[in-house]
Write an enzyme that holds these catalytic residues in place. Structure first.
Site, short mmCIF file in Angstrom:
data_model
loop_
_atom_site.label_atom_id
_atom_site.label_comp_id
_atom_site.label_asym_id
_atom_site.label_seq_id
_atom_site.Cartn_x
_atom_site.Cartn_y
_atom_site.Cartn_z
N ASP A 62 0.89 -1.16 0.00
CA ASP A 62 0.00 0.00 0.00
C ASP A 62 0.93 1.21 0.00
O ASP A 62 1.48 1.57 1.04
CB ASP A 62 -0.90 -0.01 1.24
CG ASP A 62 -1.78 1.22 1.33
OD1 ASP A 62 -2.16 1.76 0.27
OD2 ASP A 62 -2.10 1.62 2.46
N GLU A 100 -1.24 -1.18 -4.91
CA GLU A 100 -2.52 -0.54 -5.14
C GLU A 100 -2.34 0.59 -6.13
O GLU A 100 -1.47 1.44 -5.96
CB GLU A 100 -3.10 0.00 -3.84
CG GLU A 100 -4.47 0.61 -4.05
CD GLU A 100 -5.13 1.09 -2.77
OE1 GLU A 100 -6.33 1.37 -2.81
OE2 GLU A 100 -4.45 1.18 -1.73
N HIS A 139 -2.86 0.67 6.87
CA HIS A 139 -1.88 0.53 5.78
C HIS A 139 -1.42 -0.91 5.65
O HIS A 139 -1.23 -1.41 4.54
CB HIS A 139 -0.68 1.46 6.01
CG HIS A 139 -1.06 2.89 6.12
ND1 HIS A 139 -1.49 3.63 5.04
CD2 HIS A 139 -1.10 3.71 7.19
CE1 HIS A 139 -1.76 4.85 5.43
NE2 HIS A 139 -1.54 4.94 6.74
#
Length: 167
Positions: free
Chosen positions: A7, A70, A143
């Site tokens: 992330d 992501e 996260h």
């Protein structure tokens, strides 16, 4: 199959590694999870360097078959996009150096893969990550939960032969 998930963020970068087991329902176990933290008070090269070092270390230690990130979508947040780009660049260089292919998934793809619909709340996705990994609690902070969700998303799509390579 071992998959790393990231992330991306310059202040808080989620990094997770999972081992996917079996051929039936998506079942996996947690191999590694951390949040790489940097401070806006640090020089840019120190922040990017620390992210690169931590990601590369995890990739070399666990030898994943893939690294999933992501995809970032920014609207009117140019400074944030610019600095997240620093982190993503560090991740991409680490993957290149470790010889790990990189795949990207958008937030709706993650929600679809783990919760069955593209409009799931973050809490619902975190609960699914907890279930798939057999954890007692949902991963925290967010996260880390997001990084693990992205890794599991790649495992889900790879089983279908539909992984989306980052261009």
């Amino acid at each position: 199959m071992v998959v790393a998930g990231v992330d991306p963020g310059i202040t808080h970068l989620g990094l997770g590694v999972v081992a996917v087991e079996g051929k039936g329902a998506l079942k996996a176990r947690l191999l590694h999870g951390e949040v790489v933290r940097t401070s806006p008070k640090e020089k840019a090269e120190a922040r990017v360097g620390r992210i690169h070092a931590r990601v590369k270390e995890a990739l070399l230690r666990f030898r994943p078959e893939a690294l999933a990130v992501e995809e970032q979508y920014f609207y009117r947040q140019n400074e944030l996009a610019y600095k997240v780009g620093w982190a993503l660049g560090a991740v991409l260089v680490a993957a290149f150096e470790a010889g790990v292919p990189v795949y990207a998934y958008g937030p709706m793809q993650v929600k679809q893969a783990l919760a069955g619909h593209g409009h799931a709340a973050k809490e619902e996705v975190a609960l699914m990550v907890r279930g798939v990994l057999g954890l007692r609690e949902p991963p925290s902070p967010s996260h880390l939960a997001d990084a693990l969700a992205i890794a599991l998303t790649h495992a889900f799509y790879a089983r279908l032969g539909a992984g989306k390579a980052l261009l």
